[in-house]
Design a protein around this motif. Sequence first.
Motif, PDB file in Angstrom:
ATOM      1  N   GLU A  28      47.043  65.392  73.469  1.00  0.00           N
ATOM      2  CA  GLU A  28      47.623  65.792  74.758  1.00  0.00           C
ATOM      3  C   GLU A  28      48.729  64.858  75.195  1.00  0.00           C
ATOM      4  O   GLU A  28      49.666  65.265  75.872  1.00  0.00           O
ATOM      5  N   ASP A  29      48.627  63.567  74.795  1.00  0.00           N
ATOM      6  CA  ASP A  29      49.681  62.631  75.205  1.00  0.00           C
ATOM      7  C   ASP A  29      50.841  62.580  74.200  1.00  0.00           C
ATOM      8  O   ASP A  29      51.618  61.627  74.182  1.00  0.00           O
ATOM      9  N   GLY A  30      50.957  63.617  73.363  1.00  0.00           N
ATOM     10  CA  GLY A  30      52.158  63.770  72.549  1.00  0.00           C
ATOM     11  C   GLY A  30      52.166  63.017  71.233  1.00  0.00           C
ATOM     12  O   GLY A  30      53.223  62.858  70.620  1.00  0.00           O
ATOM     13  N   LEU A  31      51.018  62.545  70.788  1.00  0.00           N
ATOM     14  CA  LEU A  31      50.964  61.861  69.497  1.00  0.00           C
ATOM     15  C   LEU A  31      50.567  62.852  68.413  1.00  0.00           C
ATOM     16  O   LEU A  31      49.714  63.712  68.632  1.00  0.00           O
ATOM     17  N   THR A  32      51.198  62.717  67.241  1.00  0.00           N
ATOM     18  CA  THR A  32      50.861  63.570  66.102  1.00  0.00           C
ATOM     19  C   THR A  32      50.141  62.724  65.061  1.00  0.00           C
ATOM     20  O   THR A  32      50.638  61.672  64.658  1.00  0.00           O
ATOM     21  N   LYS A  33      48.948  63.203  64.652  1.00  0.00           N
ATOM     22  CA  LYS A  33      48.219  62.520  63.578  1.00  0.00           C
ATOM     23  C   LYS A  33      48.464  63.279  62.291  1.00  0.00           C
ATOM     24  O   LYS A  33      48.276  64.492  62.236  1.00  0.00           O
ATOM     25  N   ILE A  34      48.879  62.545  61.259  1.00  0.00           N
ATOM     26  CA  ILE A  34      49.235  63.177  60.004  1.00  0.00           C
ATOM     27  C   ILE A  34      48.518  62.466  58.863  1.00  0.00           C
ATOM     28  O   ILE A  34      48.345  61.247  58.912  1.00  0.00           O
ATOM     29  N   SER A  35      48.021  63.243  57.894  1.00  0.00           N
ATOM     30  CA  SER A  35      47.453  62.608  56.700  1.00  0.00           C
ATOM     31  C   SER A  35      48.505  62.648  55.609  1.00  0.00           C
ATOM     32  O   SER A  35      49.255  63.626  55.484  1.00  0.00           O
ATOM     33  N   LEU A  36      48.588  61.566  54.848  1.00  0.00           N
ATOM     34  CA  LEU A  36      49.634  61.403  53.844  1.00  0.00           C
ATOM     35  C   LEU A  36      49.007  61.179  52.481  1.00  0.00           C
ATOM     36  O   LEU A  36      47.983  60.507  52.368  1.00  0.00           O
ATOM     37  N   THR A  37      49.639  61.735  51.440  1.00  0.00           N
ATOM     38  CA  THR A  37      49.221  61.395  50.087  1.00  0.00           C
ATOM     39  C   THR A  37      50.458  61.126  49.251  1.00  0.00           C
ATOM     40  O   THR A  37      51.553  61.609  49.554  1.00  0.00           O
ATOM     41  N   ALA A  38      50.258  60.336  48.206  1.00  0.00           N
ATOM     42  CA  ALA A  38      51.309  60.138  47.213  1.00  0.00           C
ATOM     43  C   ALA A  38      50.661  60.330  45.856  1.00  0.00           C
ATOM     44  O   ALA A  38      49.538  59.871  45.626  1.00  0.00           O
ATOM     45  N   THR A  39      51.363  61.047  44.972  1.00  0.00           N
ATOM     46  CA  THR A  39      50.844  61.283  43.628  1.00  0.00           C
ATOM     47  C   THR A  39      51.868  60.822  42.595  1.00  0.00           C
ATOM     48  O   THR A  39      53.068  60.738  42.872  1.00  0.00           O
ATOM     49  N   CYS A  40      51.338  60.515  41.397  1.00  0.00           N
ATOM     50  CA  CYS A  40      52.178  60.160  40.252  1.00  0.00           C
ATOM     51  C   CYS A  40      51.558  60.890  39.067  1.00  0.00           C
ATOM     52  O   CYS A  40      50.355  60.724  38.817  1.00  0.00           O
ATOM     53  N   HIS A  41      52.307  61.720  38.381  1.00  0.00           N
ATOM     54  CA  HIS A  41      51.770  62.577  37.309  1.00  0.00           C
ATOM     55  C   HIS A  41      50.561  63.379  37.798  1.00  0.00           C
ATOM     56  O   HIS A  41      49.568  63.524  37.086  1.00  0.00           O
ATOM     57  N   GLY A  42      50.605  63.832  39.028  1.00  0.00           N
ATOM     58  CA  GLY A  42      49.547  64.691  39.564  1.00  0.00           C
ATOM     59  C   GLY A  42      48.311  63.961  40.049  1.00  0.00           C
ATOM     60  O   GLY A  42      47.396  64.588  40.580  1.00  0.00           O
ATOM     61  N   GLU A  43      48.254  62.620  39.873  1.00  0.00           N
ATOM     62  CA  GLU A  43      47.073  61.879  40.329  1.00  0.00           C
ATOM     63  C   GLU A  43      47.410  61.085  41.581  1.00  0.00           C
ATOM     64  O   GLU A  43      48.500  60.521  41.705  1.00  0.00           O
ATOM     65  N   LYS A  44      46.413  61.047  42.496  1.00  0.00           N
ATOM     66  CA  LYS A  44      46.644  60.366  43.766  1.00  0.00           C
ATOM     67  C   LYS A  44      46.796  58.861  43.569  1.00  0.00           C
ATOM     68  O   LYS A  44      45.905  58.212  43.026  1.00  0.00           O
ATOM     69  N   VAL A  45      47.910  58.312  44.033  1.00  0.00           N
ATOM     70  CA  VAL A  45      48.100  56.859  43.991  1.00  0.00           C
ATOM     71  C   VAL A  45      47.945  56.255  45.385  1.00  0.00           C
ATOM     72  O   VAL A  45      47.647  55.080  45.532  1.00  0.00           O
ATOM     73  N   LEU A  46      48.171  57.067  46.423  1.00  0.00           N
ATOM     74  CA  LEU A  46      47.812  56.672  47.786  1.00  0.00           C
ATOM     75  C   LEU A  46      46.808  57.700  48.274  1.00  0.00           C
ATOM     76  O   LEU A  46      47.066  58.901  48.229  1.00  0.00           O
ATOM     77  N   SER A  47      45.652  57.205  48.765  1.00  0.00           N
ATOM     78  CA  SER A  47      44.684  58.119  49.358  1.00  0.00           C
ATOM     79  C   SER A  47      44.377  57.602  50.759  1.00  0.00           C
ATOM     80  O   SER A  47      44.736  56.476  51.098  1.00  0.00           O
ATOM     81  N   LEU A  48      43.696  58.396  51.546  1.00  0.00           N
ATOM     82  CA  LEU A  48      43.372  58.022  52.924  1.00  0.00           C
ATOM     83  C   LEU A  48      44.613  57.560  53.689  1.00  0.00           C
ATOM     84  O   LEU A  48      44.524  56.728  54.572  1.00  0.00           O
ATOM     85  N   GLY A  49      45.780  58.093  53.303  1.00  0.00           N
ATOM     86  CA  GLY A  49      46.996  57.757  54.032  1.00  0.00           C
ATOM     87  C   GLY A  49      46.968  58.443  55.396  1.00  0.00           C
ATOM     88  O   GLY A  49      46.670  59.635  55.480  1.00  0.00           O
ATOM     89  N   GLN A  50      47.243  57.687  56.423  1.00  0.00           N
ATOM     90  CA  GLN A  50      47.230  58.248  57.773  1.00  0.00           C
ATOM     91  C   GLN A  50      48.352  57.636  58.585  1.00  0.00           C
ATOM     92  O   GLN A  50      48.659  56.452  58.413  1.00  0.00           O
ATOM     93  N   ALA A  51      48.917  58.436  59.461  1.00  0.00           N
ATOM     94  CA  ALA A  51      49.895  57.887  60.392  1.00  0.00           C
ATOM     95  C   ALA A  51      49.735  58.575  61.729  1.00  0.00           C
ATOM     96  O   ALA A  51      49.301  59.732  61.802  1.00  0.00           O
ATOM     97  N   ILE A  52      50.038  57.825  62.776  1.00  0.00           N
ATOM     98  CA  ILE A  52      50.137  58.387  64.118  1.00  0.00           C
ATOM     99  C   ILE A  52      51.591  58.201  64.543  1.00  0.00           C
ATOM    100  O   ILE A  52      52.116  57.083  64.468  1.00  0.00           O
ATOM    101  N   VAL A  53      52.234  59.292  64.912  1.00  0.00           N
ATOM    102  CA  VAL A  53      53.648  59.201  65.290  1.00  0.00           C
ATOM    103  C   VAL A  53      53.875  59.880  66.642  1.00  0.00           C
ATOM    104  O   VAL A  53      53.130  60.777  67.042  1.00  0.00           O
ATOM    105  N   ARG A  54      54.903  59.377  67.303  1.00  0.00           N
ATOM    106  CA  ARG A  54      55.372  60.023  68.534  1.00  0.00           C
ATOM    107  C   ARG A  54      56.705  60.640  68.166  1.00  0.00           C
ATOM    108  O   ARG A  54      57.722  59.953  68.108  1.00  0.00           O
ATOM    109  N   LYS A  55      56.681  61.947  67.838  1.00  0.00           N
ATOM    110  CA  LYS A  55      57.879  62.573  67.275  1.00  0.00           C
ATOM    111  C   LYS A  55      59.002  62.636  68.290  1.00  0.00           C
ATOM    112  O   LYS A  55      58.792  62.894  69.456  1.00  0.00           O
ATOM    113  N   ARG A  56      60.236  62.355  67.773  1.00  0.00           N
ATOM    114  CA  ARG A  56      61.419  62.412  68.634  1.00  0.00           C
ATOM    115  C   ARG A  56      62.055  63.787  68.554  1.00  0.00           C
ATOM    116  O   ARG A  56      61.975  64.441  67.533  1.00  0.00           O
TER     117      ARG A  56
END
Lengths: 149, 132
Positions: free
Chosen positions: B104-132
């Motif tokens: 409600e206060d305008g924050l966006t929670k996003i889950s992030l992943t990064a893969t290399c050759h189809g396998e996850k190299v970053l897991s449990l990636g999370q960010a909270i952003v206040r989009k402009r």
Amino acid sequence: MPLDPSFVGRSWPPSDPYLVGREKIREFARAIGAEDPEYHDPEAARRAGYADVVAPPTFPVVITMSSSRQIIRDPELGLDYSRVVHGDQKFAYERPVVAGDALVCQNFVDEVMQRGGHDFITTRTEVRTESGERVLTAWAKLVQRGEDK
Amino acid sequence: MSDTGLPPHTFTVTRADLVRYCGASGDFNPIHWSERTATDVGLPGVIAHGMYTMALAGRALTAWAGGSDAVVEFSVRFSRPVPVPDTDEGTEVVVSGTVKEVTEDGLTKISLTATCHGEKVLSLGQAIVRKR
């Protein structure tokens, strides 16, 4: 040898200030391929609302990683750095770092644990300006892999 | 700009990128530049700094969110190493994200992943952003 669990809850005195230079931010931004003008051009940064060129979100690790060496290199902790990998990293920001900031780091140990033959330590680094304004907090979880039998 | 998520963004990673990141970050651990050291400690070869991969995710994140000052929190787990062969092509890391919640206060929670050759190299990636 397991890590010394008595490190949990310990803190260290604040570091000497690290002066964030414009060229260091530019160098870091170039190294990660971040070409947006607010990382390189002070005028563009000011137009975007920053006091000077702004650092990418992971830039603070340049400061926090070297600062937290005072913990991980402490022989009493018992960490064998040749077996260490970076497990997790987290940043919580009050505001982004900008060129001209003089930043002071204070280190804490939040967690020490052992699981599945591996040892884990979570360090927390609180980053403030020299005048005490909170800028960000960084957490790093390091994993010491078990020795091969 | 759609709020459904962060579309996949592909980054090329070469040995030269790692050497440049060593200098810029001050992290000169030889597993990021010496094949001999990397294989001695049981790695498949020279690997990227976890923080280099996180920085690439950060580029995708700030581009999507509108700038460095939009990022309130950013966290990842380094789930696998990213081996970087000594070739002109190097390797590729693909970053993507999914919006989880808009508060409600305008924050966006996003889950992030990064893969290399189809396998996850970053897991449990999370960010909270206040989009402009």
